[in-house]
Design a protein around this motif. Structure first.
Motif, PDB file in Angstrom:
ATOM      1  N   GLU A 457      23.700 108.138 -14.513  1.00  0.00           N
ATOM      2  CA  GLU A 457      23.344 106.785 -14.069  1.00  0.00           C
ATOM      3  C   GLU A 457      22.014 106.347 -14.677  1.00  0.00           C
ATOM      4  OE1 GLU A 457      22.544 103.196 -12.427  1.00  0.00           O
ATOM      5  OE2 GLU A 457      24.504 104.191 -12.357  1.00  0.00           O
ATOM      6  N   SER A 458      21.058 107.252 -14.748  1.00  0.00           N
ATOM      7  CA  SER A 458      19.752 106.892 -15.326  1.00  0.00           C
ATOM      8  C   SER A 458      19.882 106.577 -16.812  1.00  0.00           C
ATOM      9  CB  SER A 458      18.740 108.023 -15.101  1.00  0.00           C
ATOM     10  OG  SER A 458      19.045 109.162 -15.895  1.00  0.00           O
ATOM     11  N   TRP A 459      20.780 107.275 -17.501  1.00  0.00           N
ATOM     12  CA  TRP A 459      21.002 106.986 -18.930  1.00  0.00           C
ATOM     13  C   TRP A 459      21.696 105.638 -19.095  1.00  0.00           C
ATOM     14  CZ3 TRP A 459      23.582 112.427 -19.371  1.00  0.00           C
ATOM     15  CH2 TRP A 459      22.596 113.421 -19.314  1.00  0.00           C
ATOM     16  N   ILE A 460      22.663 105.361 -18.239  1.00  0.00           N
ATOM     17  CA  ILE A 460      23.391 104.092 -18.319  1.00  0.00           C
ATOM     18  C   ILE A 460      22.448 102.916 -18.080  1.00  0.00           C
ATOM     19  CG2 ILE A 460      25.153 102.676 -17.180  1.00  0.00           C
ATOM     20  CD1 ILE A 460      26.697 105.284 -16.664  1.00  0.00           C
ATOM     21  N   ALA A 461      21.525 103.082 -17.140  1.00  0.00           N
ATOM     22  CA  ALA A 461      20.605 102.003 -16.775  1.00  0.00           C
ATOM     23  C   ALA A 461      19.765 101.530 -17.961  1.00  0.00           C
ATOM     24  CB  ALA A 461      19.706 102.446 -15.626  1.00  0.00           C
ATOM     25  N   ASP A 462      19.590 102.385 -18.961  1.00  0.00           N
ATOM     26  CA  ASP A 462      18.819 101.990 -20.148  1.00  0.00           C
ATOM     27  C   ASP A 462      19.474 100.828 -20.890  1.00  0.00           C
ATOM     28  OD1 ASP A 462      16.981 103.988 -19.645  1.00  0.00           O
ATOM     29  OD2 ASP A 462      17.822 105.393 -21.104  1.00  0.00           O
ATOM     30  N   TYR A 463      20.756 100.560 -20.620  1.00  0.00           N
ATOM     31  CA  TYR A 463      21.489  99.524 -21.348  1.00  0.00           C
ATOM     32  C   TYR A 463      21.844  98.343 -20.441  1.00  0.00           C
ATOM     33  CZ  TYR A 463      22.004 103.673 -24.278  1.00  0.00           C
ATOM     34  OH  TYR A 463      21.748 104.795 -25.025  1.00  0.00           O
ATOM     35  N   ASP A 464      21.237  98.272 -19.261  1.00  0.00           N
ATOM     36  CA  ASP A 464      21.611  97.248 -18.284  1.00  0.00           C
ATOM     37  C   ASP A 464      21.220  95.832 -18.688  1.00  0.00           C
ATOM     38  OD1 ASP A 464      23.046  98.620 -16.414  1.00  0.00           O
ATOM     39  OD2 ASP A 464      21.369  99.001 -15.065  1.00  0.00           O
ATOM     40  N   ASP A 465      20.186  95.664 -19.475  1.00  0.00           N
ATOM     41  CA  ASP A 465      19.684  94.314 -19.779  1.00  0.00           C
ATOM     42  C   ASP A 465      20.245  93.742 -21.076  1.00  0.00           C
ATOM     43  OD1 ASP A 465      18.149  94.325 -17.463  1.00  0.00           O
ATOM     44  OD2 ASP A 465      16.461  95.309 -18.464  1.00  0.00           O
ATOM     45  N   ILE A 466      21.260  94.381 -21.615  1.00  0.00           N
ATOM     46  CA  ILE A 466      21.855  93.899 -22.868  1.00  0.00           C
ATOM     47  C   ILE A 466      22.856  92.793 -22.548  1.00  0.00           C
ATOM     48  CG2 ILE A 466      23.290  94.522 -24.845  1.00  0.00           C
ATOM     49  CD1 ILE A 466      22.122  97.371 -24.560  1.00  0.00           C
ATOM     50  N   THR A 467      22.678  91.627 -23.166  1.00  0.00           N
ATOM     51  CA  THR A 467      23.578  90.495 -22.956  1.00  0.00           C
ATOM     52  C   THR A 467      24.209  90.093 -24.287  1.00  0.00           C
ATOM     53  OG1 THR A 467      21.924  88.779 -23.372  1.00  0.00           O
ATOM     54  CG2 THR A 467      22.030  89.690 -21.125  1.00  0.00           C
ATOM     55  N   GLN A 468      24.930  88.984 -24.282  1.00  0.00           N
ATOM     56  CA  GLN A 468      25.516  88.507 -25.531  1.00  0.00           C
ATOM     57  C   GLN A 468      24.457  87.976 -26.492  1.00  0.00           C
ATOM     58  OE1 GLN A 468      28.547  85.765 -24.084  1.00  0.00           O
ATOM     59  NE2 GLN A 468      30.130  87.331 -24.314  1.00  0.00           N
ATOM     60  N   VAL A 469      23.334  87.552 -25.959  1.00  0.00           N
ATOM     61  CA  VAL A 469      22.257  87.071 -26.832  1.00  0.00           C
ATOM     62  C   VAL A 469      21.759  88.208 -27.725  1.00  0.00           C
ATOM     63  CG1 VAL A 469      19.857  86.286 -26.849  1.00  0.00           C
ATOM     64  CG2 VAL A 469      21.522  85.146 -25.388  1.00  0.00           C
ATOM     65  N   GLU A 470      21.675  89.438 -27.158  1.00  0.00           N
ATOM     66  CA  GLU A 470      21.198  90.573 -27.955  1.00  0.00           C
ATOM     67  C   GLU A 470      22.105  90.832 -29.163  1.00  0.00           C
ATOM     68  OE1 GLU A 470      18.446  90.518 -25.103  1.00  0.00           O
ATOM     69  OE2 GLU A 470      20.580  90.647 -24.594  1.00  0.00           O
ATOM     70  N   TYR A 471      23.392  90.601 -29.008  1.00  0.00           N
ATOM     71  CA  TYR A 471      24.303  90.807 -30.135  1.00  0.00           C
ATOM     72  C   TYR A 471      23.843  89.997 -31.341  1.00  0.00           C
ATOM     73  CZ  TYR A 471      28.720  91.130 -32.742  1.00  0.00           C
ATOM     74  OH  TYR A 471      29.678  91.361 -33.705  1.00  0.00           O
ATOM     75  N   LEU A 472      23.407  88.773 -31.082  1.00  0.00           N
ATOM     76  CA  LEU A 472      22.975  87.881 -32.159  1.00  0.00           C
ATOM     77  C   LEU A 472      21.562  88.196 -32.616  1.00  0.00           C
ATOM     78  CD1 LEU A 472      24.441  84.640 -30.567  1.00  0.00           C
ATOM     79  CD2 LEU A 472      25.379  85.876 -32.527  1.00  0.00           C
ATOM     80  N   GLU A 473      20.673  88.421 -31.675  1.00  0.00           N
ATOM     81  CA  GLU A 473      19.276  88.621 -32.057  1.00  0.00           C
ATOM     82  C   GLU A 473      19.030  89.984 -32.687  1.00  0.00           C
ATOM     83  OE1 GLU A 473      16.880  87.676 -28.660  1.00  0.00           O
ATOM     84  OE2 GLU A 473      17.191  85.511 -28.915  1.00  0.00           O
ATOM     85  N   THR A 474      19.853  90.991 -32.332  1.00  0.00           N
ATOM     86  CA  THR A 474      19.693  92.321 -32.913  1.00  0.00           C
ATOM     87  C   THR A 474      20.301  92.417 -34.302  1.00  0.00           C
ATOM     88  OG1 THR A 474      19.734  93.365 -30.721  1.00  0.00           O
ATOM     89  CG2 THR A 474      20.234  94.789 -32.596  1.00  0.00           C
ATOM     90  N   HIS A 475      21.383  91.682 -34.547  1.00  0.00           N
ATOM     91  CA  HIS A 475      22.171  91.940 -35.746  1.00  0.00           C
ATOM     92  C   HIS A 475      22.204  90.789 -36.757  1.00  0.00           C
ATOM     93  CE1 HIS A 475      24.000  94.457 -32.461  1.00  0.00           C
ATOM     94  NE2 HIS A 475      23.696  95.371 -33.351  1.00  0.00           N
ATOM     95  N   ALA A 476      21.635  89.631 -36.419  1.00  0.00           N
ATOM     96  CA  ALA A 476      21.666  88.495 -37.344  1.00  0.00           C
ATOM     97  C   ALA A 476      20.252  88.106 -37.764  1.00  0.00           C
ATOM     98  CB  ALA A 476      22.375  87.303 -36.689  1.00  0.00           C
ATOM     99  N   GLU A 477      20.101  87.700 -39.013  1.00  0.00           N
ATOM    100  CA  GLU A 477      18.807  87.213 -39.485  1.00  0.00           C
ATOM    101  C   GLU A 477      18.599  85.756 -39.100  1.00  0.00           C
ATOM    102  OE1 GLU A 477      18.347  87.879 -43.625  1.00  0.00           O
ATOM    103  OE2 GLU A 477      18.520  90.076 -43.489  1.00  0.00           O
ATOM    104  N   THR A 478      19.672  84.999 -39.052  1.00  0.00           N
ATOM    105  CA  THR A 478      19.579  83.577 -38.688  1.00  0.00           C
ATOM    106  C   THR A 478      19.378  83.428 -37.191  1.00  0.00           C
ATOM    107  OG1 THR A 478      21.007  82.958 -40.538  1.00  0.00           O
ATOM    108  CG2 THR A 478      20.823  81.388 -38.712  1.00  0.00           C
ATOM    109  N   ASP A 479      18.527  82.502 -36.796  1.00  0.00           N
ATOM    110  CA  ASP A 479      18.305  82.203 -35.376  1.00  0.00           C
ATOM    111  C   ASP A 479      19.565  81.517 -34.841  1.00  0.00           C
ATOM    112  OD1 ASP A 479      17.594  81.091 -32.891  1.00  0.00           O
ATOM    113  OD2 ASP A 479      15.504  80.917 -33.495  1.00  0.00           O
ATOM    114  N   TRP A 480      20.187  82.140 -33.862  1.00  0.00           N
ATOM    115  CA  TRP A 480      21.461  81.606 -33.371  1.00  0.00           C
ATOM    116  C   TRP A 480      21.308  80.226 -32.728  1.00  0.00           C
ATOM    117  CZ3 TRP A 480      22.275  80.436 -28.226  1.00  0.00           C
ATOM    118  CH2 TRP A 480      21.366  80.966 -27.288  1.00  0.00           C
ATOM    119  N   GLU A 481      20.118  79.942 -32.197  1.00  0.00           N
ATOM    120  CA  GLU A 481      19.921  78.634 -31.570  1.00  0.00           C
ATOM    121  C   GLU A 481      19.862  77.524 -32.620  1.00  0.00           C
ATOM    122  OE1 GLU A 481      17.657  78.895 -27.538  1.00  0.00           O
ATOM    123  OE2 GLU A 481      16.521  80.083 -29.005  1.00  0.00           O
ATOM    124  N   ASP A 482      19.539  77.903 -33.864  1.00  0.00           N
ATOM    125  CA  ASP A 482      19.524  76.925 -34.945  1.00  0.00           C
ATOM    126  C   ASP A 482      20.889  76.794 -35.617  1.00  0.00           C
ATOM    127  OD1 ASP A 482      16.832  76.513 -34.489  1.00  0.00           O
ATOM    128  OD2 ASP A 482      16.197  77.964 -36.037  1.00  0.00           O
TER     129      ASP A 482
END
Length: 876
Positions: A457-482
């Motif tokens: 459970e403590s290991w799983i909790a390390d990934y609790d704050d990952i949302t769909q926004v992270e998919y874009l901000e972690t893996h794309a160079e372009t700002d998704w809001e633009d």
């Protein structure tokens, strides 16, 4: 002398911890009985069709009450069926009760449905199917609907626009009854629904005047309670189990968990330098509108595009986010948009779990996710009566079978989060190259790791704050809001090639496997211990486990099973990676599946699977398919040893389109126990009939030892219930004993189970193993009909003599605590400790050691040397 080696032990199917005079059970067996043909249907025993369900529906969630009455779910029936069978639900067969005598004589086989009317309803060989509850029925005072999860503000998930995984409430599966009265006529029925978010409904039911009724007013969709949202809710709740301590266990069938396709490994991706063509669906988990990934990969990679495994099963994940409290993003009537969810998003490592409903009768039950059982597309668990051993089946193509063993009985932990134990993955190999019906599987369990629920459970909790926004901000160079379109394309390409950096990375899995090979499962770096528990399938593949099973859908054993009893494994369709030229398993295809069984050994271990029901293929004639088990799904063993086999076949060329439920009656087996004895010491084995549905009149039976230089028969006695007997006749060389008996006073009644006929005394002569075989000259029931039992031999294991006869010697015969054929416990105190190392060191040149080299050759180089002492010390 018979060599006492690991190979010899495995050939005799021994996997029992050995101690002087201790009696264990082995799984050695004859080959299948001879049949006129090995073509389907191959059945070791017999099956009878009890019921067919409504057109379009699977038979799921079977449960048999103490009264013998049967209940099951009608899952996703055709909407074109006549009422009420156009709606899913759960019902009881009123007016029929199984007699629990081990025989299928309690019902006449149901004929297949022929007319449109018959095919549109549930039919049975006994009783009338009556719904207790159906999808969407108002429950909980009218505030909820049966099988429908809601968002925190009370919005029905079915009313939210967007893609869904299956129809809400239309897919009831597991049913387990928790009684609240001593006579078992009142309690709560717990039912799963396969949807996202998941649904578990608790319905009060009671039996009055011979009929079961549901109290819908007080039923509750317990998934809507705060305790479930606190653990992330559930996803795709499939079948399950009722634990020995009477709590329901719901299996999350998260098909979306694979991170690599087919039999590919993460190492393959790293070696290739790219995940193109190999990357599985879970790596795109937090991608906005994941259902578009297939089209996106085609746009990016063109002819090199592929279909990521399990991608489809992550559809509806946005609704899971809304269930947890996320604010709905812009949606159209056509479905989800690409606008990412940022405030609340489900953690992928919280799903694909076994969920225990603790305190099941409390006003608000307590859900617990057993993270230490691993993460997969669980169809079901099976918790054995030791309350420590759990077998687990992962559904779908190219999946695994697993085992978890807790350090202590699970109910004895102060908190379920303290449950700690070891997770194993099955490595299976075919024994021989014959037809599927003749080919057993040899099983080895590969240890993945040890942890507690709290640690995972403590290991799983390390990934609790990952949302769909992270998919874009972690893996794309372009700002998704633009520029959302460009950012999505960049992120999709990056994840496809290099993996999703928001979760456990490819490099971490490969490094875990490298350390595992070098140091063993307990020697990996602390930060890598999470890998086999969060990425179970990927980790198991890296170390060579058999992740080739196609649709492992059912596991069950007797509620009070002991070593020597059977556990059943259903493979719904033996095909795919079990039949190709890749991997370890290369069977002939059986499109309609196989039912395996295994004998539970000492410690509730399993080392061999044998086929007992083998179905037909699509090319077989219609007449054969009509009388065959097709695509076995849920499996439930009744108290009398019979097994309910539920189908999930779809269309398979029968003369009727309906799934059926069959009752499997296993053959009566005549088996002899196994025993471990010390040299010069004695032990006893029992000769037992598994069942006598029609009683026992008498018979003639011979028990034989293969190698009298290992052990000899020194005595024998009959069971007290048998009065007319001829004295057991033991051969001069101690190799055989003949029994002749008759049950004149009908002491052994029809329906009796586990009938002990006689006991055989054995003396250990020399180190080694020898089979104990059984030969039946005659065996008759009370009607004069011949009983033709399946003969299941046992094994005698004779250990080496005590080490050292003078000072320092223990005087006790050594034992083999882990059953591997090496006698680590050299001082015979029942465990491995430092004194064993010292004793072996002091007496390494004694005859008791040098003349029994196989017992102490711990480095397996064929001789006794001082490195054997070092190897033994390393095992401490």
């Amino acid at each position: 002398m018979v060599e006492f080696t690991r190979r010899n032990l495995m050939a005799s199917s021994v996997a029992a911890a050995i101690s002087t005079g201790a009696v264990g059970v082995a799984g050695a067996q004859d080959g299948p009985n001879e049949h006129e043909t090995l073509d389907a249907p191959y059945i070791e025993g017999s099956i009878k069709r009890f019921s067919t369900t409504a057109r379009g529906a699977e038979v799921t969630g079977p449960f048999v009450f103490e009264t013998g009455e049967l209940l099951y779910s009608v899952q996703h029936p055709s909407r074109d069926n006549p009422e009420p069978f156009d709606q899913a639900g759960v019902g009881v067969f009123e007016g029929f009760q199984f007699t629990f005598n081990g025989s299928n004589d309690d019902f006449a086989e149901l004929e297949p449905p022929r007319t449109e009317r018959e095919q549109g309803q549930v039919l049975s060989a006994g009783g009338e199917y009556a719904y207790l509850v159906q999808e969407g029925d108002p429950i909980n005072g009218g505030t909820e609907k049966w099988g429908h999860p809601e968002t925190p503000d009370g919005t029905d998930i079915a009313d939210i626009v967007g893609e869904s995984y299956e129809g809400v409430g239309h897919n009831p599966d597991m049913n387990f009854f928790v009684s609240t009265t001593d006579d078992g006529t009142e309690g709560y029925l717990f039912t799963n629904n396969e949807t996202t978010p998941g649904a578990i409904t608790r319905t009060p039911i009671s039996r009055t005047d011979g009929s079961w009724d549901a109290d819908l007013e007080n039923a509750a969709e317990i998934e809507n309670q705060a305790a479930f949202r606190d653990i992330g809710g559930t996803k795709i709740n499939c079948y399950g189990d009722l634990s020995p301590w009477e709590t329901p266990l719901s299996a999350e069938e998260d098909y979306g968990h694979p991170r690599v396709n087919g039999l590919a490994t993460v190492s393959d991706i790293v070696e290739q330098g790219s995940g193109v063509g190999l990357r599985g669906g879970s790596e795109f988990y937090n991608r906005p509108n994941i259902s578009e990934v297939g089209d996106a990969l085609e746009d990016i990679f063109g002819d090199d595009a592929w279909s990521p495994m399990g991608l489809w099963a992550n559809s509806g994940v946005e609704k899971l986010a809304y269930y947890l409290g996320a604010e709905p993003v812009d949606r159209t009537e056509a479905g989800n948009t690409r606008t990412p969810i940022d405030d609340e998003f489900p953690n992928r490592y919280r799903y694909g779990k076994i969920v225990e409903i603790a305190d099941p009768t409390a006003e608000e039950p307590t859900p617990v996710k057993h993270h230490v059982f691993g993460r997969a597309a669980w169809e079901c668990p099976e918790v054995l009566p030791d309350e420590r051993t759990v077998y687990l089946a992962s559904d779908g193509g190219a999946k695994g079978i697993y085992k978890f063993v807790a350090d202590e009985p699970i109910p004895e932990y102060d908190s379920r989060m303290d449950v700690r134990g070891t997770l194993f993955a099955m490595k299976a190999s075919e024994i021989g190259e014959g037809p599927v019906a003749e080919t057993d599987l040899e099983v080895e369990w590969l240890e993945l790791g040890t942890a507690s629920n709290a640690e995972v459970e403590s290991w799983i909790a390390d990934y609790d704050d990952i949302t769909q926004v992270e998919y874009l901000e972690t893996h794309a160079e372009t700002d998704w809001e633009d520029d959302l379109e460009t950012a999505l394309a960049e992120a999709d390409e990056e994840v496809a090639i290099n993996g999703n950096r928001d979760y456990i990375t490819d490099e971490e899995i490969v490094e875990w496997a490298a350390q595992y090979e070098e140091r063993g499962p307990d020697g990996v770096d602390e930060e890598l211990r999470r890998v086999p528990f969060l990425e179970t399938r990927a980790a198991a593949k890296e170390i060579g486990a058999s992740i080739e099973f196609n649709k492992a859908e059912g596991i069950d054993s007797h509620d009070e099973a002991e070593p020597g009893d059977f556990i059943y494994f259903g493979i719904s369709s033996l095909g795919g990676y079990m039949t190709d030229e890749q991997g370890e398993l290369r069977f002939d295809e059986v499109e309609s599946g196989v039912l395996y069984r295994a004998e539970l050994e000492d410690g509730y271990d399993v080392s061999r699977l044998e086929p007992v029901v083998v179905g037909p293929n699509g090319s077989d004639p219609e007449s054969l398919k009509d009388v065959s088990l097709i695509n076995v799904d849920n499996v439930m063993m009744m108290d009398d040893g019979r097994v309910l086999l539920c189908e999930d076949k779809g269309s398979f060329g029968r003369s009727y389109p309906n799934d059926a439920m069959w009752v499997y009656e296993p053959p009566t087996s005549l088996h002899v126990d196994s025993v471990a004895v010390g040299q010069g010491e004695t032990g006893a084995v029992d000769l037992t009939l598994s069942s006598v549905p029609d009683g026992l009149a008498g018979g003639r039976v011979t028990v034989s030892l293969e190698h009298t230089d290992v052990a000899e028969i020194t005595g024998a006695t009959y069971h007290d219930a048998i009065e007319l007997t001829a004295g057991p006749t033991i051969s001069d060389d101690g190799s055989t004993v003949a029994f002749k008996f008759a049950d004149l006073d009908d002491e052994i009644e029809p329906g009796a189970m586990d009938v002990t006929l006689a006991s055989v005394e054995l003396e250990g002569i020399g180190t080694g193993t020898t089979d104990i075989t059984v030969d039946v000259q005659a065996l008759d029931d009370d009607d004069g009909a011949a009983i033709e039992p399946q003969r299941r031999p046992g094994v005698v294991v004779t250990g080496p003599p005590p080490i050292g006869s003078g000072p320092g010697g223990s005087g006790r015969a050594p034992t083999d605590p882990d059953g591997d054929g090496r006698f680590e416990d050299s001082n015979g105190n029942g465990r491995l400790d430092y004194n064993d190392v010292v004793l072996l060191f002091d007496h390494i040149e004694d005859d008791s050691v040098t003349l029994n080299a196989d017992a102490y050759d711990f480095n397996e180089n064929g001789r006794i040397d001082y490195d054997d002492i070092d190897e033994l010390y390393d095992e401490l």
